[in-house]
Design a protein around this motif. Structure first.
Motif, mmCIF file in Angstrom:
data_model
loop_
_atom_site.group_PDB
_atom_site.id
_atom_site.type_symbol
_atom_site.label_atom_id
_atom_site.label_comp_id
_atom_site.label_asym_id
_atom_site.label_seq_id
_atom_site.Cartn_x
_atom_site.Cartn_y
_atom_site.Cartn_z
ATOM 1 N N THR A 11 0.839 -1.208 0.000
ATOM 2 C CA THR A 11 0.000 0.000 0.000
ATOM 3 C C THR A 11 0.871 1.255 0.000
ATOM 4 O O THR A 11 0.639 2.197 -0.767
ATOM 5 N N LYS A 12 1.883 1.249 0.861
ATOM 6 C CA LYS A 12 2.767 2.428 0.916
ATOM 7 C C LYS A 12 3.483 2.629 -0.420
ATOM 8 O O LYS A 12 3.598 3.746 -0.919
ATOM 9 N N ILE A 56 -10.549 -2.493 -1.074
ATOM 10 C CA ILE A 56 -10.291 -1.180 -0.476
ATOM 11 C C ILE A 56 -11.647 -0.566 -0.171
ATOM 12 O O ILE A 56 -12.510 -0.497 -1.055
ATOM 13 N N LEU A 93 -2.917 -3.257 -5.907
ATOM 14 C CA LEU A 93 -2.641 -3.878 -4.608
ATOM 15 C C LEU A 93 -2.729 -5.397 -4.705
ATOM 16 O O LEU A 93 -1.854 -6.121 -4.199
ATOM 17 N N VAL A 145 -7.917 -1.436 3.977
ATOM 18 C CA VAL A 145 -7.508 -2.439 3.003
ATOM 19 C C VAL A 145 -7.738 -3.803 3.644
ATOM 20 O O VAL A 145 -7.231 -4.071 4.747
#
Lengths: 152, 124
Positions: A11-12, A56, A93, A145
Motif C-alpha cells: 500500500t505504501k 479497499i 494492490l 484495506v
C-alpha cells in the motif's frame, strides 16, 4: 513477512510511487466490517490455488480525495473517474500481493476489479476464511484495506 | 515533426497516470492518442502511426496479447515498438507471450517516472 506487513508495504509503495501521497498504517482491526455507509468498496478476486479477495473500502469523501490526488484535479462527486481510480488501486494492490499469496507454489489468477458504491450496503464475508483488515490514514481521512483468503 | 504515443488501457485513470509519468520522466510527446482496448487501438492505428505504443495486458474486448497478434499481422504498423504494462503480480505467462509476439519491453505497476523512462527512453 506476514500478510499484514506485506499489505502495508504494498500500500505504501503504490501510494507513494503512483500518487505521491504518504499513508500511515494503523492497527489491524480485530473484527471484520461488512456494513458500510456512504462509502465505496473496490474489490479484486483471487481464483485458483487460493480463493478470496482484496478490497479497499473508503468513505465517499476519502475516495474523492484519493482520486483527486491520483488525477491531479478536484473531484466533488462519486463518478466514473472515482470508480475507475479506486478499482485500479485495488488492482495494483492485488497484483502486488499475488506473488506472496501464491508463494506456496500454486497458480493464482486475479479478476478484473469491481466497485460497489452506495448510501448503505453490506458485503458478504467469506465463510471459513482467514482475513485481515488494516486502516490507513491519509490527509482526507481513513480507508481500509482488507484481504480475505478461504481456508484450505 | 513531433513525437507521438498511443496509450492503451481500459482504465482512464491509468491512461492519465501514464501520461503524467511520461511528462515527469521528461518524455515529451506532441500527440498522445488514447484507446480503451485493443479494438479501439487498431481503429486509431488505421489512421495514425505513433512512434511508440504503451499497452496494458489485461483488458476487456481485446487484451494486449490479441492486440499484439493483430498488430504483428499488419505490415503498416507491425514495426511500431510496443511496451506492455502489467501489475506486479501479473501473469508471467502473458508477459512472456507478449515478448514472443514482439513486445519491446514491460513496465510493472506500480511504477515511478524513472522506471518508465528506463524502458521507453531507449526506444525513442
Amino acid at each position: 513477512m506476514n500478510f499484514k506487513d506485506k499489505i502495508i508495504e504494498a500500500t505504501k509503495e503504490i501510494f507513494e510511487s503512483m500518487i505521491m501521497v504518504d499513508v500511515t498504517p494503523g492497527e489491524a482491526l480485530t473484527e471484520p466490517v461488512s456494513k458500510f455507509k456512504c462509502s465505496l468498496s473496490a474489490m479484486v478476486g483471487f481464483a485458483g490455488f487460493k480463493q478470496g479477495n482484496l478490497a479497499i473500502h473508503a468513505s465517499d469523501k476519502v475516495a474523492q480525495g484519493l482520486t483527486g490526488d491520483f488525477l491531479g484535479m478536484e473531484v466533488n462527486e462519486i463518478n466514473e473517474d472515482v470508480q475507475d481510480a479506486m478499482g485500479e488501486l485495488a488492482n495494483m494492490l492485488a497484483g502486488s500481493l499475488k506473488p506472496f499469496i501464491s508463494s506456496d507454489g500454486g497458480k493464482v489468477e486475479l479478476s478484473l476489479p469491481s466497485v460497489v458504491h452506495g448510501e448503505e450496503y453490506t458485503l458478504t464475508v467469506i465463510n471459513k476464511a482467514d482475513w485481515i483488515l488494516i486502516p490507513f490514514s491519509v490527509s482526507h481521512g481513513e480507508f481500509l484495506v482488507g484481504l480475505e483468503l478461504k481456508k484450505q | 515533426m513531433g513525437k507521438s504515443i498511443l496509450i492503451i488501457d481500459d482504465s482512464s485513470t491509468m491512461r492519465k497516470i501514464v501520461n503524467r509519468s511520461l511528462r515527469q520522466a521528461g518524455l515529451e510527446f506532441d500527440t498522445v492518442f488514447e484507446a480503451g482496448d485493443g479494438v479501439e487501438a487498431l481503429e486509431i492505428l488505421a489512421n495514425e502511426k505513433p512512434d511508440i505504443i504503451l499497452s496494458d495486458i489485461n483488458m476487456p474486448n481485446m487484451d494486449g496479447i490479441e492486440f499484439l497478434k493483430k498488430k504483428g499481422a499488419d505490415p503498416s504498423i507491425k514495426d511500431i515498438p510496443v511496451v506492455m504494462v502489467t501489475t506486479e503480480g501479473g501473469s508471467e505467462d502473458m508477459v512472456e507471450q507478449s515478448r514472443s509476439l514482439g513486445a519491446s519491453g514491460c513496465v510493472k505497476k506500480p511504477f515511478t517516472p524513472d522506471q518508465v523512462n528506463d524502458v521507453l527512453g531507449p526506444l525513442l
